[in-house]
Write a protein that holds these residues in place. Structure first.
Motif, short mmCIF file in Angstrom:
data_model
loop_
_atom_site.label_atom_id
_atom_site.label_comp_id
_atom_site.label_asym_id
_atom_site.label_seq_id
_atom_site.Cartn_x
_atom_site.Cartn_y
_atom_site.Cartn_z
N ARG A 21 67.45 34.11 -53.10
CA ARG A 21 67.24 33.58 -54.45
C ARG A 21 67.53 34.63 -55.51
N SER A 22 67.03 35.85 -55.25
CA SER A 22 67.20 36.86 -56.30
C SER A 22 68.68 37.22 -56.46
N ARG B 111 71.16 35.19 -55.92
CA ARG B 111 71.80 34.08 -56.65
C ARG B 111 71.47 34.13 -58.14
N ASN B 112 70.18 34.46 -58.42
CA ASN B 112 69.76 34.56 -59.81
C ASN B 112 70.58 35.60 -60.55
#
Ligand code: ADP
Length: 536
Positions: free
Chosen positions: A286-287, A289-290
């Motif tokens: 997630r990080s 992608r963020n």
């Protein structure tokens, strides 16, 4: 020689099935992921990604079917079909490598005849291998080792491959190697060397056929480096891919490990670790992608800012241009008035007129600086070069500022040695602006004392120095003064300005092959100087 042959002979008996199995799984996984990453990124929009995908497919055809041929070694009729598919794919791997090479090293400028000829070669090699016994005449399977019986067409087949290799390397070697083709070249070289060693030299000349897979698997280097060369500028794509792939591998290993756990405690520890990695893995992905999303947003914003910046520059340019004409007219009328063309003036009227002239001159200087900057930066500046006597220009500027200096109770001196050589080849108006910028600064920033303008020669150059008794400038500020918009902190509060004058002056002086600089110490005044080469 015998020793070498013997040790090579020993290689033949080396059992490598486990390594082979793991390797083939990893290679398939990596190759498919590489192809998917490129597909996902470019959606086959450009030539490079199309060729890359074809390269990946033919490479898997080669590697996987060669592997299957060994697995089915005991069933010769099936094994030979697999082997032929593998050998049919091979020329295409070389052909697509050639295509990529021309795309990367020559920006797609291909020689059509060569390309079509090489494609024909690849097709002929493929057909001859698949439908005749010319390349592969048969196979022998003994003690788990598959030996290929080469047909008469084997050496022509090799010849065809060598020709493709030659045309792949040629553009890479000929052009100045840029970094993007450098990575590709590394991949190609690893691939070629390992192929020559393990697929050709060892099996054909030493009958060591069980190491063939090292040659086959080297295709993965080719694929990896090629992908890096193609997507280098979108490195974050690779970053996401790598993070996701590694996380997945980690999950799988930990998951499988649970089933091999010996007892309940082990099972619970392994499950706990597995659960933890799932959580952290998701957080990690997630990080990443963020981060990418944010980067994309930033890029978008950057583009907008650049666009706005351009429009602002255009506006300033037009505004400055429109302002200049009326201001020059005002200057003309003011000068006519003060010369008495419209009748004799009282001293008060003269004073007022001088004030107006000074203000107007300041505006003209500002507008000129703004126009000069945008013209120089956009490369639109035209210079009217000519031979001039620099001291004459300095004298005019000096006279222009006499009044302003007097108003501030500053003594303004000009020292021009009689025998000074001052012929320079410059644009008269532009050099006028440079002197004017230095002198106006000296007056603006000096509260009491004097300003001396000096001219002197040094080596084949003329130096103009503007020395003042102002506040002086610290070492650290001196480094930055000639940058765009830079103003010292003390100046910001004290006098109005834009921080453009010295920057423009530097650009102009450098344009005329000169140098500009300052000598100063805080509290000791400053001497701004510039030198220009003398016209011989
Ligand atoms: P501006 O005068 O419009 O601010 P310049 O580019 O001409 O822009 O000068 C940049 C800065 O250099 C000024 O803001 C001031 O801080 C400093 N400076 C220039 N000339 C002098 C001087 N003679 N004495 C002290 N500081 C100066």
């Amino acid at each position: 020689m015998n020793v070498i042959l013997q040790s090579l002979g020993n290689l033949r008996d080396l059992p490598m099935p486990t390594f082979n199995k793991i390797a083939i799984i990893v290679i398939n996984f990596v190759a498919v992921s590489l192809v998917l990453t490129v597909l996902n990124h470019n959606k086959l929009k450009d030539r490079k990604s199309q060729i890359f995908v074809l390269m990946g497919i033919s490479m898997l055809g080669w590697v996987d079917f060669a592997y299957l041929a060994r697995i089915f070694g005991r069933m010769p009729e099936i094994s030979i079909i697999f082997l032929k598919i593998a050998w049919l794919s091979t020329p295409f791997v070389f052909f697509f490598t050639y295509m990529t090479s021309t795309l990367l090293a020559r920006e797609g400028k291909q020689n059509k005849i060569i390309t079509i000829s090489l494609l024909v070669v690849a097709i002929i090699l493929g057909i001859a291998t698949a439908f005749t016994n010319l390349t592969i005449a048969g196979i022998k399977y003994t003690n788990g080792i598959l030996d290929i019986v080469y047909g008469n067409g084997f050496f022509p087949y090799l010849g065809g491959v060598f020709i493709m290799m030659f045309f792949t390397l040629a553009p890479l070697v000929r052009t100045k190697i840029q970094s993007k083709s450098k990575f590709f070249l590394i991949g190609v070289i690893i691939f070629y060397i390992m192929n020559l060693a393990f697929n050709i030299t060892l099996p054909v000349f030493f009958h060591i056929t069980n190491l063939y897979f090292l040659g086959d698997y080297s295709t993965i280097f080719l694929l990896g480096f090629t992908m890096y060369a193609i997507l280098r500028h979108e490195l974050f794509e690779i970053k996401v891919f790598a993070t996701e792939a590694l996380t997945l591998i980690l999950w799988s290993i930990l998951f499988i490990k649970i089933f091999f756990s010996q007892n309940l405690t082990q099972i619970s520890i392994d499950s706990f670790v597995f659960a933890l990695t799932i959580v952290f893995g998701i957080l990690l992905i997630r990080s990443v992608r963020n981060e990418i999303k944010q980067r994309e947003k930033l890029e978008e914003l950057n583009k907008k800012i650049e666009e706005l910046d351009k429009r602002k520059d255009e506006f300033l340019n037009v505004a400055a241009h429109e302002l200049r004409a009326p201001m020059t007219a005002i200057k003309g009328y003011l000068s006519m008035l003060s010369e008495g063309d419209a009748g004799k003036l009282t001293p008060t009227q003269t004073d007022f007129l001088n004030e107006a002239t000074n203000g107007n001159d300041r505006l003209i200087r500002l507008v000129n600086n703004m126009l000069n900057i945008s013209r120089i930066e956009e490369g639109r500046m035209t210079y009217e070069m000519g031979d001039i006597n620099l001291s004459e220009i300095v004298k005019i500027v000096h006279d222009d500022y006499l009044h302003e200096a007097k108003e501030k109770n500053l003594v303004l001196n000009l020292e021009v040695p009689r025998d000074v050589k001052d012929k320079v080849y410059v644009d008269k108006d532009r050099i006028f602006e440079v002197v004017s910028n230095l002198l106006s600064n000296a007056i603006k920033y000096t509260d009491k004392g004097s300003i001396n303008i000096k001219l002197r020669n040094q080596d084949q150059k003329i130096i103009v120095e503007v020395e003042d008794t102002g506040p002086g400038i610290s070492e650290s500020d001196q480094q930055k003064l000639f940058q765009k918009f830079y103003r010292t902190e003390s100046a910001v509060g004290k006098a109005k300005g834009t921080g453009l004058g010295l920057y423009v002056s530097r650009l102009l002086v450098e344009k005329f092959r000169g140098e500009i600089g300052v000598k100063s110490q805080t509290g000791q005044g400053s001497t701004f100087w510039f030198k220009l080469p003398l016209k011989s």
